[in-house]
Write a protein that holds these residues in place. Structure first.
Motif, short mmCIF file in Angstrom:
data_model
loop_
_atom_site.label_atom_id
_atom_site.label_comp_id
_atom_site.label_asym_id
_atom_site.label_seq_id
_atom_site.Cartn_x
_atom_site.Cartn_y
_atom_site.Cartn_z
N HIS A 282 31.21 -31.95 13.16
CA HIS A 282 32.66 -32.01 13.00
C HIS A 282 33.04 -32.22 11.53
CE1 HIS A 282 36.44 -34.38 12.70
NE2 HIS A 282 36.88 -33.44 13.51
N GLY A 286 34.66 -29.37 9.14
CA GLY A 286 35.92 -29.76 8.53
C GLY A 286 35.91 -29.56 7.03
N GLN A 320 45.01 -32.86 6.27
CA GLN A 320 44.84 -32.67 7.71
C GLN A 320 44.67 -31.18 8.03
OE1 GLN A 320 45.01 -34.73 10.71
NE2 GLN A 320 44.36 -36.27 9.23
N GLU A 326 41.38 -27.84 13.65
CA GLU A 326 40.82 -29.10 14.13
C GLU A 326 40.16 -28.90 15.50
OE1 GLU A 326 39.32 -32.34 13.75
OE2 GLU A 326 40.99 -32.31 12.33
N PHE A 401 40.71 -34.00 17.89
CA PHE A 401 42.07 -33.64 17.50
C PHE A 401 43.02 -34.83 17.65
CE2 PHE A 401 46.31 -32.22 18.88
CZ PHE A 401 46.71 -31.53 17.74
N GLU A 404 42.16 -37.67 15.03
CA GLU A 404 42.59 -37.38 13.66
C GLU A 404 44.10 -37.46 13.53
OE1 GLU A 404 40.84 -37.08 11.00
OE2 GLU A 404 38.88 -37.17 11.98
#
Length: 412
Positions: A282, A286, A320, A326, A401, A404
């Motif tokens: 992840h 990201g 973000q 995401e 998701f 975050e």
């Protein structure tokens, strides 16, 4: 020119004296203005630093406020993720644990649909969520501890950006997963027992299942056959069997709290790759999605700035990702982590329901693995993996998701 039109020298001096302050400040005024400006700047920096600590990545992760907020975000994220995939989770447990009534549905996509239809026909729509209350009871502390532990362990293992390596990320995720499992495993066992039962068999309440697990006893090894073959008398053989059983019961816990940790060792073995790879993938995906070449399409503008930082343009946290980006990173993380840890999960499920099927005695890891291999071969360790893929991608994606977004909203 008359005498009246010529200015008097004294009047000229007074005019110069009066006009002096208008041309420039005195030395004392300069020092006073500088002191006021310094005080205002200091106050502004203090306010900005306060916002930075609250809203930026440099927040104090050891503070009680940060711990509480990250735990709340993690717990809610876990509940949201499990609710999305609860029906698939019920069917997957029935397949993994080789429930006799659903063994005929394993091995095909149509079997998944048929199993869901069978559950709805016999138990109604609520049957797909059987054991979900125990799931939420377990998943909130589990997810809260997992995400909280990851943040805390990561802060120690990765103290700065230059030390952020794949190995350190993997280690942080693995330790976080082990920590969360240790504290919440008994609730997971209860959930599996509730989900394993079907309407055609006995239906038990949460209290009944807890009582049943607690009272289950370990079957001592059978020694009567070996003793009967010996030359001792019947009375001596009976006494020997009784002594052996008594010794086994003293050494091995026959019931009680130990029953709530059935399958704990394979769970720990499976959690090492699962949680570690999940967090590693992840975070890595990201990072890729935040590359300048693609960040215009995958990140939310100015999401790396708090309200106080938007005026100074000094970003202290990562931007973000968009919802699609995401969810994508979370889905890939779940897919790879599930593949690596699935055989351990199958062994764990069979050990957890050991008191329900068969003769009810507690199985070890080697004995459980051998039983699975003899029944279905190597493919037996991957029974239900198709459902696992369908389930784990939306579950992990939803979890990351929500986590975050809640971190962003809570300013951590």
């Amino acid at each position: 020119m008359t005498a009246e039109s010529v200015p008097h020298p004294t009047a000229q001096m007074e005019q110069v004296a009066q006009s002096g302050p208008a041309r420039g400040p005195t030395t004392s005024d300069t020092h006073r203005n500088a002191a006021v400006a310094t005080a205002q700047a200091t106050q502004g920096d203090r306010v900005q630093n306060t916002h930075s600590k609250q809203d930026g990545r440099e927040a104090n992760k050891r503070s009680l406020e940060y711990i509480a907020r990250s735990g709340l975000a993690g717990g809610l994220a876990g509940c949201a993720a499990k609710t999305v995939v609860a029906p698939l989770d019920r069917v997957k447990i029935l397949f993994q644990a080789s429930n006799p009534q659903f063994a005929k549905y394993t091995g095909s996509w149509t079997g998944l649909v048929a199993a869901i239809r069978d559950i709805k026909r016999h138990e109604g729509g609520r049957g797909l969520y059987k054991g979900h209350s125990a799931t939420l009871l377990r998943i909130f502390p589990y997810a809260a501890i997992k995400f909280l532990a990851y943040e805390q362990i990561r802060a120690v293992v990765i103290p700065s950006r230059d030390k952020e390596t794949p190995g350190r990320r993997l280690l942080s995720g693995s330790l976080a997963g082990i920590t969360s499992v240790f504290f919440t495993y008994p609730l997971e066992l209860i959930r599996v027992r509730l989900a394993f039962e079907t309407k055609k068999s006995s239906r038990s309440s949460l209290r009944d299942v807890v009582r049943q697990i607690y009272r289950e006893r370990v079957s001592p090894p059978s020694t009567s056959s070996g003793i009967s073959a010996s030359s001792v008398t019947g009375a001596t053989a009976a006494a020997t069997v009784e002594n052996v059983s008594s010794s086994v019961n003293k050494v091995v816990p026959s019931s009680g709290i130990a029953n709530f940790y059935r399958g704990f060792i394979p769970t720990m073995m499976g959690m090492l790759p699962y949680a570690g790879i999940s967090f590693l993938v992840h975070d890595t995906v990201g990072d890729w999605l935040r590359f300048p070449s693609v960040s215009h399409y995958t990140t939310i503008p100015d999401s790396d700035l708090s309200p106080a930082q938007q005026q100074t343009q000094k970003a202290l946290r990562r931007p973000q990702l968009t919802a699609a980006a995401e969810l994508f990173s979370g889905a890939i993380a779940g897919l790879l982590s599930q593949t690596a840890s699935y055989p351990f999960e199958v062994i764990r499920r069979r050990m957890q329901v050991g008191g329900v099927v068969g003769d009810g005695h507690r199985l070890g890891i080697a004995e459980t693995a051998r039983t699975i291999f003899l029944e279905r071969g190597f493919r037996g360790f991957f029974i239900g993996l198709t459902i696992g893929y369908i389930k784990v991608m939306p579950m992990t994606a939803t979890g990351f998701f929500v986590y975050e977004r809640l971190k962003w909203s809570l300013g951590i």
